[in-house]
Every structure is written in C-alpha cells, then in structure tokens.
Design a protein around this motif. Structure first.
Motif, PDB file in Angstrom:
ATOM      1  N   UNK A 204      80.671  37.396  39.212  1.00  0.00           N
ATOM      2  CA  UNK A 204      80.507  38.836  39.413  1.00  0.00           C
ATOM      3  C   UNK A 204      81.835  39.455  39.846  1.00  0.00           C
ATOM      4  N   UNK A 205      82.179  40.578  39.235  1.00  0.00           N
ATOM      5  CA  UNK A 205      83.390  41.289  39.636  1.00  0.00           C
ATOM      6  C   UNK A 205      83.018  42.480  40.511  1.00  0.00           C
ATOM      7  N   UNK A 206      83.885  42.796  41.434  1.00  0.00           N
ATOM      8  CA  UNK A 206      83.636  43.883  42.375  1.00  0.00           C
ATOM      9  C   UNK A 206      84.655  44.994  42.171  1.00  0.00           C
ATOM     10  N   UNK A 207      84.159  46.215  42.196  1.00  0.00           N
ATOM     11  CA  UNK A 207      85.048  47.371  42.136  1.00  0.00           C
ATOM     12  C   UNK A 207      85.654  47.605  43.508  1.00  0.00           C
ATOM     13  N   UNK A 208      86.957  47.909  43.520  1.00  0.00           N
ATOM     14  CA  UNK A 208      87.628  48.223  44.784  1.00  0.00           C
ATOM     15  C   UNK A 208      88.516  49.448  44.591  1.00  0.00           C
ATOM     16  N   UNK A 209      88.590  50.259  45.619  1.00  0.00           N
ATOM     17  CA  UNK A 209      89.492  51.408  45.646  1.00  0.00           C
ATOM     18  C   UNK A 209      90.599  51.137  46.652  1.00  0.00           C
ATOM     19  N   UNK A 210      91.826  51.512  46.299  1.00  0.00           N
ATOM     20  CA  UNK A 210      92.981  51.321  47.175  1.00  0.00           C
ATOM     21  C   UNK A 210      93.770  52.618  47.236  1.00  0.00           C
ATOM     22  N   UNK A 211      94.382  52.884  48.384  1.00  0.00           N
ATOM     23  CA  UNK A 211      95.238  54.050  48.546  1.00  0.00           C
ATOM     24  C   UNK A 211      96.700  53.617  48.503  1.00  0.00           C
ATOM     25  N   UNK A 212      97.488  54.359  47.747  1.00  0.00           N
ATOM     26  CA  UNK A 212      98.876  53.990  47.470  1.00  0.00           C
ATOM     27  C   UNK A 212      99.808  55.126  47.869  1.00  0.00           C
TER      28      UNK A 212
ATOM     29  N   UNK B 101      93.593  48.955  65.288  1.00  0.00           N
ATOM     30  CA  UNK B 101      92.807  48.112  64.397  1.00  0.00           C
ATOM     31  C   UNK B 101      93.395  48.228  62.999  1.00  0.00           C
ATOM     32  N   UNK B 102      93.334  47.151  62.236  1.00  0.00           N
ATOM     33  CA  UNK B 102      93.905  47.127  60.891  1.00  0.00           C
ATOM     34  C   UNK B 102      92.804  46.966  59.853  1.00  0.00           C
ATOM     35  N   UNK B 103      92.994  47.650  58.710  1.00  0.00           N
ATOM     36  CA  UNK B 103      92.093  47.488  57.581  1.00  0.00           C
ATOM     37  C   UNK B 103      92.864  46.907  56.406  1.00  0.00           C
ATOM     38  N   UNK B 104      92.200  46.026  55.660  1.00  0.00           N
ATOM     39  CA  UNK B 104      92.767  45.560  54.411  1.00  0.00           C
ATOM     40  C   UNK B 104      92.856  46.708  53.419  1.00  0.00           C
TER      41      UNK B 104
ATOM     42  N   UNK C 226     102.124  36.739  63.443  1.00  0.00           N
ATOM     43  CA  UNK C 226     101.541  37.481  62.335  1.00  0.00           C
ATOM     44  C   UNK C 226     100.099  37.031  62.144  1.00  0.00           C
ATOM     45  N   UNK C 227      99.168  37.987  62.191  1.00  0.00           N
ATOM     46  CA  UNK C 227      97.754  37.708  61.962  1.00  0.00           C
ATOM     47  C   UNK C 227      97.466  37.852  60.471  1.00  0.00           C
ATOM     48  N   UNK C 228      97.026  36.766  59.842  1.00  0.00           N
ATOM     49  CA  UNK C 228      96.685  36.793  58.430  1.00  0.00           C
ATOM     50  C   UNK C 228      95.188  36.562  58.268  1.00  0.00           C
ATOM     51  N   UNK C 229      94.536  37.487  57.574  1.00  0.00           N
ATOM     52  CA  UNK C 229      93.093  37.402  57.368  1.00  0.00           C
ATOM     53  C   UNK C 229      92.813  37.593  55.879  1.00  0.00           C
ATOM     54  N   UNK C 230      92.057  36.674  55.305  1.00  0.00           N
ATOM     55  CA  UNK C 230      91.718  36.766  53.884  1.00  0.00           C
ATOM     56  C   UNK C 230      90.266  36.343  53.697  1.00  0.00           C
ATOM     57  N   UNK C 231      89.622  36.901  52.670  1.00  0.00           N
ATOM     58  CA  UNK C 231      88.234  36.538  52.387  1.00  0.00           C
ATOM     59  C   UNK C 231      87.852  37.025  51.004  1.00  0.00           C
ATOM     60  N   UNK C 232      87.106  36.216  50.264  1.00  0.00           N
ATOM     61  CA  UNK C 232      86.520  36.648  48.993  1.00  0.00           C
ATOM     62  C   UNK C 232      85.342  37.562  49.299  1.00  0.00           C
ATOM     63  N   UNK C 233      85.143  38.647  48.535  1.00  0.00           N
ATOM     64  CA  UNK C 233      85.730  39.003  47.253  1.00  0.00           C
ATOM     65  C   UNK C 233      86.946  39.935  47.340  1.00  0.00           C
ATOM     66  N   UNK C 234      87.552  40.048  48.503  1.00  0.00           N
ATOM     67  CA  UNK C 234      88.768  40.859  48.613  1.00  0.00           C
ATOM     68  C   UNK C 234      89.937  40.069  48.028  1.00  0.00           C
ATOM     69  N   UNK C 235      90.718  40.704  47.179  1.00  0.00           N
ATOM     70  CA  UNK C 235      91.819  40.011  46.515  1.00  0.00           C
ATOM     71  C   UNK C 235      93.060  39.944  47.382  1.00  0.00           C
ATOM     72  N   UNK C 236      93.179  40.877  48.324  1.00  0.00           N
ATOM     73  CA  UNK C 236      94.390  40.964  49.146  1.00  0.00           C
ATOM     74  C   UNK C 236      94.077  40.663  50.611  1.00  0.00           C
ATOM     75  N   UNK C 237      95.020  40.078  51.328  1.00  0.00           N
ATOM     76  CA  UNK C 237      94.813  39.773  52.746  1.00  0.00           C
ATOM     77  C   UNK C 237      95.284  40.912  53.646  1.00  0.00           C
TER      78      UNK C 237
END
Length: 331
Positions: free
Chosen positions: A1-9, A216-219, A302-313
């Motif tokens: 399954x693919x997930x739609x994601x929105x990102x701000x640039x 607080x930080x958001x991916x 450096x705090x690194x956090x990653x998790x599927x289905x997010x593609x970026x940490x």
C-alpha cells in the motif's frame, strides 16, 4: 500500500510551495504555498485533503530526500500567526509506556505505593478503547506551547539555559485545523520528536507541566488518510557522528491503550480548542525513551527518528539557548 504525503518546501529565495508525494515519486502542487491553505480549500469544497491536492495538477517532479538533505523542507504544518497553532499531547497511552514513568516517579517517592502514573495507565488500559460512539477513559493531557515552539525535521532543538535535561520522545502526532463552524478536521499524521526535560519531571511529578514547555519537532511529511494500525520505527542518538544509543519504538492503535478517536474527543471536548481557524498539533505519546536507559544527553547530540510509512526521518541536534534572568517591571 502506498501512502499520500504532503510536504512544505522553502526555496533558497524564501518562496514556499507544497509537495505531494506518493510512494517513491513526488511533485510540486502548482499555486499552493501552504498545507493550511490547501486544507481550507478542501473544507470549502467539501472534499478530502487528498482529493483537493490531486485536483491541483502536477508541477515539476522533486526528489524529497535531496530536498531534506539540503534543509529545504519545513514542518508539514504551520500558521502565519504562531498564537493560533497549539501544541499539546497525551502521555501513558502506549502499551508499556507506564514502565519508565512509574520507575522514575517511584524512585523519586521512594515508596511501594502505586503511583498516579501507573493508576492512570491502568485506567486507560481498561477504558481507553470504547465502542464507536461511546466516550472512553480520559487520558493524561499536557500543553507544550504555541507555534513558536515548533521546529522542522532538521532544525536544532534548543533547551532553555535553566533546563536540567533535553531528551527525545519519538512518537506520532495528529495534525488538525478547526473549520469556521467550529468543527475539528484531522489533516493527517506526522512523525514527531515531542522532546521533554525528564530530570525536571523526575524531581517532582507536579513539575510535569514545566518539563513539557519545550520545543518539539515534526517530520517533513503529513501522512494523509488512515495510518497503519501498527507503526514500527527506530529512535537513535548520535554523538560526534557515532551511534550512542538506538532502540526500536512502536506506535499506532495496535500498540496503544487508547484509540485515536478517544484521545481526539478528550482534547476537542473543550470549546477553547474549537476556535475557528486554529491549527492543533497533538502528540499521541511513546513508550521508548533513552532517559529510561540511563542516557544523559549533551549539546550537539543528534536525535534521529524514523518509521514506516514515513519516507524521511527527523534529525535534530540538541542545543542550549541563552535565557537571562527575567525581572518583571511594575507600571
């Protein structure tokens, strides 16, 4: 399954845009400068956020990993007026989340009596997943600040000069906007580092409110639609480029003692939080902390956090802010 994601640039010249990503592909959305703007369009049209995004058409393709590495991706939600973005959260919501908190508070109290943390966790375990349409057990709730406290996926997490600790909390956050009629709309979910001062909290549980008044930080990605029931990720701390600590973490309703709907109800039941136009970022909690494993963080970690289905940490360095003594002047 693919997930739609929105990102701000944000480009080098300061201009902003929104990216729609699906699977391994992504493109800019023509004529859109913020996720909040897109959400308002969706509400006005009576559409889902995903449908509104797709209807924008396709701009240029973009490599979101390259944009992340270049530092051009922002938090996936913000507000032009920081006072209209509210950061809040719930604790003791994940299976196993009471263990570290209970140990911390029991050591501080030096007592065999069941702590309030354990009582609240057990109450949530018993009543945090009510049948649809019913109201379940009220969770712990805390306030973290307004939009000025929110940082992006690679920004520093500064702890105040008076802070005793700055430690990660890897979790998932719900992102919401309140419509003009006072209806809360969930836009989606983001990977997050809720980040707290656990030394201050351990000193006295009544200082929990103080310990949470931190950044607080958001991916970078806003995950649209229904997330997977089980989310599996990894939380790491790097010091001087070397791995200092690493541990898997679990989130999603399958690993929680509350449903998302129950946590949402107990937040938005207050009319204060149904003010039209406001943005809410609500952190759902975690059961995994380096602090519980005896790690003492340092500036530059450096705090690194990653998790599927997010593609970026997330990859946020710890910093310490200057905070001179504050003196109040009488008028």
């Amino acid at each position: 399954m693919t997930y739609l994601r929105l990102l701000q640039h944000r480009a080098a010249d300061g201009s902003r845009s929104v990216i729609l990503a699906e699977g391994d592909t992504a493109h800019f959305l023509p004529g859109v400068t913020s996720v909040r703007e897109l959400a308002q369009r969706a509400i006005a049209a009576g559409e889902t956020l995903a449908d509104t995004a797709r209807a924008c058409g396709q701009g240029a393709d973009v490599d979101i990993r390259a944009e992340f590495d270049a530092g051009r991706l922002l938090a996936p939600i913000d507000h032009a007026d920081a006072a209209h973005l509210i950061l809040s959260g719930t604790g003791l919501t994940h299976l196993g989340s009471a263990e570290g908190r209970d140990k911390m508070h029991r050591e501080a109290a030096a007592s065999e009596k069941q702590t309030d943390s354990m009582r609240m966790f057990l109450e949530g375990l018993e009543g945090g997943k009510p049948a649809p349409g019913e109201v379940g057990q009220q969770p712990e709730w805390f306030y973290k600040g307004d939009g000025s406290q929110l940082v992006g996926p690679r920004d520093p997490l500064p702890m105040p000069a008076f802070a005793k600790d700055g430690s990660e909390e890897p979790e998932v956050a719900g992102i919401y906007i309140v419509g003009e009629d006072g209806t809360p709309y969930r836009l989606g979910f983001a990977l997050a580092n809720e980040y707290s001062d656990h030394v201050t909290e351990r000193h006295n549980y009544l200082w929990l409110a103080h310990s949470k008044l931190r950044r607080a930080a958001l991916g970078a990605e806003l995950l649209l639609g229904t997330p997977p029931a089980g989310i599996e990720g990894t939380s790491r701390i790097r010091r001087g480029g070397e791995l200092l600590w690493e541990k898997p973490f679990l989130s999603g309703e399958a690993n929680m003692s509350h449903t998302i709907a129950n946590l949402e109800h107990h937040h938005f039941k207050y009319d204060l939080f149904r003010r039209p136009g406001d943005i809410h970022v609500h952190f759902f909690g975690t059961a995994t902390l380096s602090f519980s494993d005896g790690v003492t963080t340092q500036e530059g970690d450096v705090f690194e956090i990653s998790a599927f289905p997010f593609a970026l940490p997330l990859a946020n360095p710890l910093a310490r802010a200057d905070a001179p003594a504050v003196a109040v002047k009488a008028l």
